[in-house]
Design an enzyme around this catalytic site. Structure first.
Site, short mmCIF file in Angstrom:
data_model
loop_
_atom_site.label_atom_id
_atom_site.label_comp_id
_atom_site.label_asym_id
_atom_site.label_seq_id
_atom_site.Cartn_x
_atom_site.Cartn_y
_atom_site.Cartn_z
N ASP A 1 0.82 -1.21 0.00
CA ASP A 1 0.00 0.00 0.00
C ASP A 1 0.86 1.27 0.00
OD1 ASP A 1 -2.30 1.44 -0.02
OD2 ASP A 1 -2.79 1.12 2.09
N ASN B 1 1.32 3.31 -2.89
CA ASN B 1 1.91 3.66 -4.19
C ASN B 1 1.38 4.99 -4.72
OD1 ASN B 1 3.08 1.13 -4.08
ND2 ASN B 1 1.47 0.18 -5.29
N GLY B 2 0.04 5.17 -4.56
CA GLY B 2 -0.58 6.40 -5.07
C GLY B 2 -0.05 7.63 -4.34
N ARG B 3 0.06 7.53 -3.01
CA ARG B 3 0.56 8.68 -2.22
C ARG B 3 2.03 8.96 -2.54
NH1 ARG B 3 -1.45 6.20 3.18
NH2 ARG B 3 -1.96 4.53 1.73
N TRP B 4 2.78 7.91 -2.77
CA TRP B 4 4.19 8.07 -3.14
C TRP B 4 4.30 8.87 -4.44
CZ3 TRP B 4 7.29 6.82 -7.27
CH2 TRP B 4 8.67 6.75 -7.03
N SER C 1 -6.79 -6.29 -5.96
CA SER C 1 -7.92 -6.85 -5.22
C SER C 1 -9.13 -6.97 -6.14
CB SER C 1 -8.26 -5.97 -4.01
OG SER C 1 -8.96 -4.83 -4.45
N ASN D 1 -10.27 -3.51 -6.89
CA ASN D 1 -9.42 -2.54 -7.57
C ASN D 1 -9.84 -2.24 -9.02
OD1 ASN D 1 -6.34 -3.54 -5.87
ND2 ASN D 1 -7.77 -1.89 -5.36
N GLU E 1 1.07 -12.79 12.90
CA GLU E 1 1.46 -11.55 13.57
C GLU E 1 1.34 -10.44 12.52
OE1 GLU E 1 2.23 -11.22 16.76
OE2 GLU E 1 1.97 -13.36 17.07
C1 FPP Z 1 -2.31 -0.10 -3.24
O1 FPP Z 1 -1.75 1.20 -3.20
C2 FPP Z 1 -1.66 -0.85 -4.28
C3 FPP Z 1 -2.31 -1.46 -5.30
C4 FPP Z 1 -3.77 -1.41 -5.47
C5 FPP Z 1 -1.59 -2.19 -6.36
C6 FPP Z 1 -0.29 -2.83 -5.95
C7 FPP Z 1 0.40 -3.29 -7.16
C8 FPP Z 1 1.73 -3.14 -7.42
C9 FPP Z 1 2.72 -2.60 -6.46
C10 FPP Z 1 2.27 -3.60 -8.71
C11 FPP Z 1 2.49 -5.04 -8.56
C12 FPP Z 1 3.06 -5.66 -9.71
C13 FPP Z 1 3.90 -6.69 -9.58
C14 FPP Z 1 4.30 -7.39 -10.78
C15 FPP Z 1 4.42 -7.12 -8.28
P1 FPP Z 1 -2.66 2.47 -3.54
O2 FPP Z 1 -2.56 2.72 -4.99
O3 FPP Z 1 -4.04 2.25 -3.04
O4 FPP Z 1 -1.92 3.59 -2.74
P2 FPP Z 1 -2.59 4.87 -2.05
O5 FPP Z 1 -3.40 4.34 -0.89
O6 FPP Z 1 -1.40 5.66 -1.61
O7 FPP Z 1 -3.41 5.57 -3.09
#
Ligand code: FPP
Length: 249
Positions: free
Chosen positions: A26, A28-31, A71, A74, A215
């Site tokens: 979790d 990625n979007g905020r990053w 998910s 998603n 855990e």
């Molecule tokens: C949640 O962060 C992340 C996801 C819904 C997708 C995760 C998928 C990846 C990291 C790519 C995976 C690919 C491979 C091949 C391993 P978010 O986008 O909800 O983050 P946020 O809460 O900051 O918006």
């Protein structure tokens, strides 16, 4: 760069290494937002982190590493973001097909793959065919794609109910193992440690049945920034816990 590399074992050989670590990737979007980048750039960075941490898990002796990559909910995200995630799956599954035999890591995909594009389904088949040929000493990295814990349990119930209806199984024969064996994770032990970065403190429908005695470790670090040091901190924290599985110690 190879998907999974071998490296030196971690220095502190004494620490307690979980057999199975699962991660909700979790933040990625905020990053991406913090950097003024589009959300898919955060997922691309998150996928690189998956590569780094999967490699590190193999190095330090974690036998099973499982991540929540998409998910069942998603799909509601903007099409551009979903397409970017599908492209990442294509890229990493192709790499896995090319490198995993040499690296000794079996890559598996867990989830309901029905709605995935045909080319990705074929890649998943190819990758699992190669994974099947790897020996018992291989580590396993599992990507949960179109995965939902409730959906998984519902499917398991349907499957068990059908066996009962068909006379293959008596009601009295249904045990916890019957349920575990009907889940996508039938071939995996339950996770010992579930990590959620990004400051959110919830399970979000991830490995609900399997994590009954896991855990949990929560950290504010956003997944793309999560490093081997952060995994070490989680493992150290895990090592300080006393797991009782409902008993006393
Ligand atoms: C949640 O962060 C992340 C996801 C819904 C997708 C995760 C998928 C990846 C990291 C790519 C995976 C690919 C491979 C091949 C391993 P978010 O986008 O909800 O983050 P946020 O809460 O900051 O918006």
């Amino acid at each position: 760069m190879a998907l999974f590399g071998f490296g030196k074992p971690a220095a502190s050989a004494e620490r307690q290494i979980p057999q199975h670590i699962a991660v909700i990737m979790d933040g990625n979007g905020r990053w991406a937002k913090k950097r003024g980048l589009p959300r898919p750039a955060g997922h691309a960075a998150g996928a690189e982190t998956f590569r780094t941490i999967a490699t590190y898990c193999k190095e330090i002796g974690v036998r099973y590493f499982t991540v929540y990559a998409l998910s069942t909910e998603n799909w509601k995200r903007p099409q551009e973001e979903v397409d970017a995630l599908l492209d990442l799956f294509r890229k990493y599954l192709r790499e896995a097909a090319e490198t995993m035999a040499a690296r000794g890591v079996a890559v598996r995909v867990l989830g309901d793959l029905t709605p995935l594009p045909e080319d990705i389904k074929r890649l998943v088949q190819e990758v699992s065919g190669i994974a099947d040929t790897l020996g018992a000493e291989a580590a396993t990295a599992s990507l949960c794609i179109n995965y939902g814990g409730r959906d998984e349990i519902k499917n398991a119930v349907r499957c068990i109910a059908k066996r009962v209806k068909d006379g293959e199984l008596a009601l009295s024969e249904i045990t916890e193992d019957t349920v575990s064996s009907a889940l996508y994770t039938a071939h995996l032990p339950d996770p010992d440690l579930v990590i959620r970065p990004s400051g959110e403190i919830r399970l979000s429908n991830f490995l609900l049945w399997q994590s009954a005695y896991a855990e949990y470790y929560f950290t504010p670090v956003l997944w793309p920034d999560f490093s081997a040091k952060d995994l070490d901190a989680a493992i150290e924290d895990y090592g300080r816990r006393s797991r009782r599985f409902g008993g006393v110690k």
